[in-house]
Design a protein around this motif. Structure first.
Motif, PDB file in Angstrom:
ATOM      1  N   GLU A 218      14.955   0.098 -35.592  1.00 22.78           N
ATOM      2  CA  GLU A 218      13.784   0.785 -34.970  1.00 22.78           C
ATOM      3  C   GLU A 218      14.131   2.148 -35.345  1.00 22.78           C
ATOM      4  N   ARG A 219      13.075   2.982 -35.068  1.00 27.06           N
ATOM      5  CA  ARG A 219      13.183   4.268 -35.410  1.00 27.06           C
ATOM      6  C   ARG A 219      14.340   5.113 -34.968  1.00 27.06           C
ATOM      7  N   LEU A 220      14.346   4.947 -33.700  1.00 22.21           N
ATOM      8  CA  LEU A 220      15.436   5.867 -32.848  1.00 22.21           C
ATOM      9  C   LEU A 220      16.731   5.430 -33.446  1.00 22.21           C
ATOM     10  N   GLU A 221      16.938   4.120 -33.856  1.00 18.73           N
ATOM     11  CA  GLU A 221      18.190   3.446 -34.714  1.00 18.73           C
ATOM     12  C   GLU A 221      18.442   4.041 -35.672  1.00 18.73           C
ATOM     13  N   HIS A 223      17.358   7.352 -36.561  1.00 11.52           N
ATOM     14  CA  HIS A 223      17.921   8.811 -36.267  1.00 11.52           C
ATOM     15  C   HIS A 223      19.351   8.767 -35.829  1.00 11.52           C
ATOM     16  N   GLN A 224      19.847   7.586 -34.973  1.00  7.33           N
ATOM     17  CA  GLN A 224      21.104   7.821 -34.633  1.00  7.33           C
ATOM     18  C   GLN A 224      22.013   7.738 -35.777  1.00  7.33           C
TER      19      GLN A 224
END
Length: 308
Positions: A218-221, A223-224
């Motif tokens: 996922e996109r936020l993963e 980013h993390q």
């Protein structure tokens, strides 16, 4: 259906135009292959079925894979064969150095299979290869892409860092959630600690890591992962499209469009990486020599250093 009914072959997703490359046919490609064969060297370019092999080999760029062609692990994304590796080749360090000299390399990338069967995970062979290249080709800059040296990382890192490669690369490959299925033999935070430890031992060595997109992350993963890398003081992030080597490997969940790679690159630069390479065809050692020069220039600019 009975036991004699033939099974349908697995269907792989059709590649979009932006990920397609031409088959290698140049004279330069043939010469590079001939040299690798004459020195009994293995390349990750071939073993991992890299899509950029035609371009890189035509320019006499190759990523040498030491410690044999057989890995002790079976990651779901990797095309390198799994099994019990052969004994370590004592002539390999000098053969690598000789090949680098014959190709006139300004920058060389050295990687390896996982060698969980060896007491040091193969770290001493990396050291010997670095030393052989330094002795034969003192102006060649050296980039290494190592495994995680599971349960042996601290001693391995100390010995390799003492040999002073110019760039230390170790790929995180994917987001933590996907490790059990994509990279089951490794641990995400152990890989982060390895890179962090390299930087603590010698801050002058550039650290580098990469991830594949299109595995279901996922996109936020992502980013993390970027944030985690920056916390480990990683200098250089590479991002490329995962391609399924064979039907038995992990499937491509998504072909990420070039604009999405550009967006990720902008975010990564804002987070403070010295350099970011992000495109569907980006791989760890793609344009590695040019990228090393950019890395050095970016750090010099950041520190206000002027090279004469």
């Amino acid at each position: 259906m009975n036991d004699m009914t033939p099974m349908a072959a697995p269907v792989r997703a059709r590649k979009p135009d932006w990920i397609r490359v031409k088959a290698p046919t140049s004279a330069g490609f043939a010469k590079t292959r001939e040299l690798m064969r004459s020195k009994s060297l293995t390349t990750v370019c071939e073993e991992a079925a890299c899509p950029n092999i035609g371009e890189c080999w035509s320019k006499k760029h190759a990523t040498v894979m030491i410690l044999g062609d057989t890995c002790t692990r079976a990651c779901a994304f990797c095309n390198v064969k799994t099994g019990m590796p052969r004994a370590v080749d004592r002539m390999e360090p000098q053969n690598v150095a000789d090949a680098a000299a014959q190709m006139g390399l300004n920058h060389i990338v050295i990687t390896s299979v996982d060698r969980d069967d060896l007491p040091d995970g193969g770290a001493s062979q990396f050291v010997k290869v670095i030393q052989a290249i330094r002795a034969s080709n003192p102006t060649t800059t050296i980039e290494i892409l190592t495994p995680d040296f599971r349960n042996k990382a601290q001693a391995a890192i100390e010995s390799i860092v003492e040999a002073r490669p110019d760039v230390y690369n170790h790929n995180l490959e994917t987001v933590p959630r996907l490790y059990p299925t994509i990279r089951p033999g490794a641990r995400y935070y152990a890989s982060l600690r390895l890179l962090e430890s390299v930087k603590k031992h010698d801050p002058s060595i550039f650290t580098k890591s990469g991830v594949m997109l299109g595995l279901g992350e996922e996109r936020l993963e992502i980013h993390q992962v970027m944030d985690d890398m920056r916390c480990a003081d990683i200098d250089f992030l590479t991002m490329g499209q995962y391609l399924q080597p064979t039907p038995r490997h992990a499937k491509v969940a998504e072909f990420v469009p070039p604009k999405a790679f550009d967006a990720y690159a902008s975010i990564a630069r804002a987070k403070g990486f010295l350099l970011v390479a992000s495109s569907p065809l980006t791989r760890s050692s793609y344009h590695a020599g040019d990228d090393f020069e950019k890395l050095r220039a970016n750090r010099d600019a950041k520190l206000g250093v002027v090279r004469i």
